[in-house]
Scaffold this motif. Structure first.
Motif, short mmCIF file in Angstrom:
data_model
loop_
_atom_site.label_atom_id
_atom_site.label_comp_id
_atom_site.label_asym_id
_atom_site.label_seq_id
_atom_site.Cartn_x
_atom_site.Cartn_y
_atom_site.Cartn_z
N SER A 22 0.83 -1.21 0.00
CA SER A 22 0.00 0.00 0.00
C SER A 22 0.87 1.26 0.00
O SER A 22 0.62 2.19 -0.77
CB SER A 22 -0.92 -0.01 1.23
OG SER A 22 -1.65 1.18 1.31
N GLN A 26 1.15 3.94 -3.13
CA GLN A 26 0.91 5.37 -2.97
C GLN A 26 2.11 6.20 -3.42
O GLN A 26 1.95 7.22 -4.10
CB GLN A 26 0.61 5.70 -1.49
CG GLN A 26 -0.71 5.18 -1.01
CD GLN A 26 -1.89 5.94 -1.59
OE1 GLN A 26 -1.76 7.04 -2.11
NE2 GLN A 26 -3.07 5.35 -1.52
N LYS A 30 2.30 8.92 -6.54
CA LYS A 30 2.86 10.27 -6.43
C LYS A 30 3.96 10.48 -7.47
O LYS A 30 4.02 11.51 -8.13
CB LYS A 30 3.41 10.49 -5.02
CG LYS A 30 4.12 11.81 -4.80
CD LYS A 30 3.16 12.97 -4.84
CE LYS A 30 3.89 14.25 -4.46
NZ LYS A 30 3.04 15.41 -4.53
N TYR A 56 -0.62 -1.36 -5.69
CA TYR A 56 -1.64 -1.05 -4.70
C TYR A 56 -2.70 -2.17 -4.63
O TYR A 56 -3.12 -2.57 -3.54
CB TYR A 56 -2.29 0.29 -5.04
CG TYR A 56 -3.11 0.86 -3.92
CD1 TYR A 56 -2.50 1.48 -2.83
CD2 TYR A 56 -4.49 0.79 -3.95
CE1 TYR A 56 -3.25 2.00 -1.79
CE2 TYR A 56 -5.25 1.31 -2.92
CZ TYR A 56 -4.63 1.91 -1.85
OH TYR A 56 -5.38 2.42 -0.82
N ILE A 86 4.63 6.41 4.60
CA ILE A 86 4.45 7.52 3.66
C ILE A 86 5.29 8.72 4.08
O ILE A 86 5.91 9.38 3.25
CB ILE A 86 2.96 7.89 3.54
CG1 ILE A 86 2.17 6.76 2.88
CG2 ILE A 86 2.78 9.21 2.79
CD1 ILE A 86 2.55 6.46 1.45
#
Length: 126
Positions: A22, A26, A30, A56, A86
């Motif tokens: 995950s 992400q 980006k 993902y 993140i």
């Protein structure tokens, strides 16, 4: 670990792989969006975005597999580790600034996760 224990490590490995996928998905999304100066319908953009979505989605598949054995009340709070990944991934790959406020926030989230996953034993009063 005793043989009578109901704790199995494999579902938690699957859960943490889900979290890692995950985070990776992400960060790849980006990355795909940062480097799209020519537009969003270029072949390069479509390839990058397809990779991000695939990674993902693999995370979602792992999440579903983990939920077969891990209690949702434990698994879901663990996904807040995404915030940690993140934060550091954004710093490392995109040179985003990590402020003291963000560090305190992530530490607070991490401590909260520890409390949810490993609850304090009930105190016995006389």
């Amino acid at each position: 670990m005793s043989q009578n224990s109901n704790f199995k490590i494999t579902p938690y490995i699957i859960l943490f792989v889900s979290i890692l996928l995950s985070i990776s998905g992400q960060l790849l999304m980006k990355n795909a969006m940062i480097y799209t100066n020519e537009g969003v319908f270029t072949w390069d953009f479509i390839q990058k975005l397809s990779l991000a979505i695939t990674v993902y989605c693999l995370g979602i598949v792992n999440w579903i597999l983990a939920l077969r054995s891990v209690k949702l009340s434990i698994a879901y709070p663990l996904t807040s580790l995404n915030y940690v990944g993140i934060l550091f991934g954004s710093y490392y790959f995109f040179n985003e600034v990590i402020t003291l406020t963000r560090i305190v926030g992530v530490i607070t989230i991490f401590l909260g996760v520890l409390l949810v996953v490993n609850p304090i034993k009930k105190l016995k009063f006389r």
